[in-house]
Design a protein around this motif. Sequence first.
Motif, PDB file in Angstrom:
ATOM      1  N   VAL A   1     -10.085  -0.421  16.447  1.00  0.00           N
ATOM      2  CA  VAL A   1      -9.655   0.761  15.717  1.00  0.00           C
ATOM      3  C   VAL A   1      -9.036   1.732  16.696  1.00  0.00           C
ATOM      4  CG1 VAL A   1     -10.414   2.698  14.305  1.00  0.00           C
ATOM      5  CG2 VAL A   1     -11.433   0.452  13.983  1.00  0.00           C
ATOM      6  N   GLY A   2      -7.844   2.194  16.393  1.00  0.00           N
ATOM      7  CA  GLY A   2      -7.166   3.053  17.333  1.00  0.00           C
ATOM      8  C   GLY A   2      -6.761   4.402  16.789  1.00  0.00           C
ATOM      9  N   LEU A   3      -6.949   4.684  15.531  1.00  0.00           N
ATOM     10  CA  LEU A   3      -6.520   5.957  14.979  1.00  0.00           C
ATOM     11  C   LEU A   3      -7.732   6.843  14.721  1.00  0.00           C
ATOM     12  CD1 LEU A   3      -3.713   4.780  12.537  1.00  0.00           C
ATOM     13  CD2 LEU A   3      -3.476   5.712  14.838  1.00  0.00           C
ATOM     14  N   LYS A   4      -7.668   8.050  15.243  1.00  0.00           N
ATOM     15  CA  LYS A   4      -8.783   8.983  15.152  1.00  0.00           C
ATOM     16  C   LYS A   4      -9.087   9.321  13.697  1.00  0.00           C
ATOM     17  CE  LYS A   4     -10.365  13.252  17.363  1.00  0.00           C
ATOM     18  NZ  LYS A   4      -9.981  14.332  18.280  1.00  0.00           N
ATOM     19  N   GLY A   5     -10.366   9.362  13.377  1.00  0.00           N
ATOM     20  CA  GLY A   5     -10.807   9.754  12.045  1.00  0.00           C
ATOM     21  C   GLY A   5     -10.834   8.625  11.034  1.00  0.00           C
ATOM     22  N   ALA A   6     -10.421   7.417  11.445  1.00  0.00           N
ATOM     23  CA  ALA A   6     -10.383   6.288  10.514  1.00  0.00           C
ATOM     24  C   ALA A   6     -11.249   5.152  11.054  1.00  0.00           C
ATOM     25  CB  ALA A   6      -8.955   5.799  10.337  1.00  0.00           C
ATOM     26  N   TYR A   7     -11.998   4.513  10.172  1.00  0.00           N
ATOM     27  CA  TYR A   7     -12.743   3.326  10.575  1.00  0.00           C
ATOM     28  C   TYR A   7     -12.864   2.378   9.383  1.00  0.00           C
ATOM     29  CZ  TYR A   7     -17.032   4.907   8.241  1.00  0.00           C
ATOM     30  OH  TYR A   7     -17.962   5.290   7.315  1.00  0.00           O
ATOM     31  N   LYS A   8     -13.088   1.111   9.705  1.00  0.00           N
ATOM     32  CA  LYS A   8     -13.221   0.095   8.668  1.00  0.00           C
ATOM     33  C   LYS A   8     -14.662  -0.387   8.640  1.00  0.00           C
ATOM     34  CE  LYS A   8     -11.041  -4.003   6.874  1.00  0.00           C
ATOM     35  NZ  LYS A   8     -10.012  -5.009   7.046  1.00  0.00           N
TER      36      LYS A   8
END
Length: 180
Positions: A120-127
């Motif tokens: 995961v590389g985008l801040k504020g996002a997770y799977k």
Amino acid sequence: MSRKITRKNTKPLPSQKELLRLFRYDAETGRIFWRVKCCRMMPVGAEAGWYGTRNYRLVSICRSKYQVHRIVWKMHKGYDPVEIDHWDGVPDNNRIDNLRNATSTENHCNQLVIARKSGVGLKGAYKPRNRDFWVAQIKYKGTHHYLGSYATEELAHAVYVAKAIELHGEWANDGRGSCL
């Protein structure tokens, strides 16, 4: 906006006058250089300090260690900072226009994304595990706020960025090293 914030339990830096006597500051690079011979191995004009943890430069003055960005701040502003935030998130970029006095909370708002094993590389996002959607969330005043679930990581990140601007203002960061 000029404000003076104080912090307890931090060893005060030497006086501004003493720092200006000891160091020469290069405004283009943000580096400091010795004006005096500090030890037999270090000549006058040599770059001061070494890299410590997390890529912050440290300098020893009278057997006490100080962070270079704090020294640069005091050399220019005349007072000890509480915490120093690097606008671009690069701990080695100590140009005075890249530094700002901050509270701990403000400084944490401007952190970069730390690479995780999940990719995961985008801040504020997770799977979430075993799911086919992305979750957006933000931390504000010590509490995690759920911002919804989205089909793509980019959508979740976009929602995070919008909320970060709303909540954190000038301290908001997209996680890639740029303030919003």
